[in-house]
Design a protein around this motif. Sequence first.
Motif, PDB file in Angstrom:
ATOM      1  N   SER A   1      82.310  27.055  25.434  1.00  0.00           N
ATOM      2  CA  SER A   1      81.109  26.429  24.880  1.00  0.00           C
ATOM      3  C   SER A   1      80.496  25.434  25.854  1.00  0.00           C
ATOM      4  O   SER A   1      79.271  25.361  25.995  1.00  0.00           O
ATOM      5  CB  SER A   1      81.457  25.719  23.568  1.00  0.00           C
ATOM      6  N   ARG A   2      81.337  24.679  26.538  1.00  0.00           N
ATOM      7  CA  ARG A   2      80.837  23.680  27.484  1.00  0.00           C
ATOM      8  C   ARG A   2      80.105  24.342  28.651  1.00  0.00           C
ATOM      9  O   ARG A   2      79.037  23.880  29.072  1.00  0.00           O
ATOM     10  CB  ARG A   2      82.003  22.829  28.000  1.00  0.00           C
ATOM     11  N   ILE A   3      80.668  25.426  29.162  1.00  0.00           N
ATOM     12  CA  ILE A   3      80.032  26.127  30.281  1.00  0.00           C
ATOM     13  C   ILE A   3      78.690  26.709  29.853  1.00  0.00           C
ATOM     14  O   ILE A   3      77.668  26.546  30.529  1.00  0.00           O
ATOM     15  CB  ILE A   3      80.958  27.232  30.822  1.00  0.00           C
TER      16      ILE A   3
ATOM     17  N   ALA B   1      76.814  25.835  27.425  1.00  0.00           N
ATOM     18  CA  ALA B   1      75.845  24.785  27.058  1.00  0.00           C
ATOM     19  C   ALA B   1      75.095  24.266  28.273  1.00  0.00           C
ATOM     20  O   ALA B   1      74.006  23.689  28.139  1.00  0.00           O
ATOM     21  CB  ALA B   1      76.565  23.634  26.355  1.00  0.00           C
ATOM     22  N   GLU B   2      75.654  24.456  29.470  1.00  0.00           N
ATOM     23  CA  GLU B   2      74.989  24.008  30.693  1.00  0.00           C
ATOM     24  C   GLU B   2      73.829  24.914  31.091  1.00  0.00           C
ATOM     25  O   GLU B   2      72.977  24.514  31.898  1.00  0.00           O
ATOM     26  CB  GLU B   2      75.987  23.971  31.853  1.00  0.00           C
ATOM     27  N   LEU B   3      73.806  26.116  30.559  1.00  0.00           N
ATOM     28  CA  LEU B   3      72.810  27.090  30.988  1.00  0.00           C
ATOM     29  C   LEU B   3      71.471  26.848  30.281  1.00  0.00           C
ATOM     30  O   LEU B   3      71.432  26.345  29.161  1.00  0.00           O
ATOM     31  CB  LEU B   3      73.318  28.502  30.706  1.00  0.00           C
ATOM     32  N   PRO B   4      70.378  27.221  30.914  1.00  0.00           N
ATOM     33  CA  PRO B   4      69.045  26.930  30.362  1.00  0.00           C
ATOM     34  C   PRO B   4      68.601  27.919  29.287  1.00  0.00           C
ATOM     35  O   PRO B   4      67.409  28.174  29.124  1.00  0.00           O
ATOM     36  CB  PRO B   4      68.144  27.030  31.602  1.00  0.00           C
TER      37      PRO B   4
ATOM     38  N   ARG C   1      72.917  29.825  23.530  1.00  0.00           N
ATOM     39  CA  ARG C   1      74.085  30.697  23.541  1.00  0.00           C
ATOM     40  C   ARG C   1      73.778  31.977  22.771  1.00  0.00           C
ATOM     41  O   ARG C   1      73.323  31.930  21.620  1.00  0.00           O
ATOM     42  CB  ARG C   1      75.264  29.971  22.906  1.00  0.00           C
TER      43      ARG C   1
ATOM     44  N   ARG D   1      77.516  32.030  34.065  1.00  0.00           N
ATOM     45  CA  ARG D   1      76.973  30.894  34.821  1.00  0.00           C
ATOM     46  C   ARG D   1      76.642  31.306  36.250  1.00  0.00           C
ATOM     47  O   ARG D   1      75.593  30.918  36.801  1.00  0.00           O
ATOM     48  CB  ARG D   1      77.971  29.733  34.820  1.00  0.00           C
TER      49      ARG D   1
ATOM     50  N   ASP E   1      83.344  29.488  41.956  1.00  0.00           N
ATOM     51  CA  ASP E   1      83.514  28.782  40.694  1.00  0.00           C
ATOM     52  C   ASP E   1      84.924  29.071  40.198  1.00  0.00           C
ATOM     53  O   ASP E   1      85.528  30.102  40.564  1.00  0.00           O
ATOM     54  CB  ASP E   1      82.480  29.243  39.665  1.00  0.00           C
TER      55      ASP E   1
END
Length: 254
Positions: A27-29, A31-34, A37, A58, A211
Amino acid sequence: MGGRTIVTSPRGHEMIVDWAVGEEMTSRILAELPYSRPDVIDRPGVYPPSVDSALLSRAVVGELKGAPPNQSVVELCAGSGIASIYAALTGAVVCAVDDRAEAVRAVAANAAANGVDVVAVQADVRVWMPVQPVDLLVANPPYVPAPHDTLDGHAWDAGPDGRAVLNVIVDRAPEILSAEGVLLLVFSDIAGVAEVVDRLATNGLAGSVVDEARLQFGPVTSERAGWLAERGLIEPGQTEERVVVVRAVRAAAV
């Protein structure tokens, strides 16, 4: 793999809330994307998105950000097709390939649920070829080492060293990629990062880790920990693995 909770999304589809192992990190990863989800419909027999899926997504978004429009993208071993969905959200022209009919149906359903176009193809990655060389080839292949007598686990089991499918993709990448094309692979270090990078070099591709994430073993790897240690693939008592994204391009393009 891990426990999952299914809820109905705002679009009226069943959506996986607890995605296998590492839900909090996943979820954290994402959530960083523009992008929001994606809704991912649960399909029996199809690998559910997890940390490896999020890392690959990502990397895909990062690769396509700022790229010319209509980049051609192929996802091999597509499973749920989440990386393909993210690629399509960037405006890329996307094809998702998997050898299982259940996965192909899942990709089609998930793409439709998220309002994007993804061509889903059922084919064996050992022989499938695109009509034209592609700009970006991505894969989250099976990579868990498995004894020869394993009866199930098509979505994750990958032979005694974990590279049965990885090796095929690495060997075939040069004929699939365009001259300046990029390959993105996600897999566990249990399968051997150095071995994959060396095989890329043998095929004229320069690869490096771009990554990574550390996470606790999931149920399958935990169950095989003793066997993995006997084979020297992990240390005795080891309970964590390092999941990496390797990016590769033709050595001449470096």
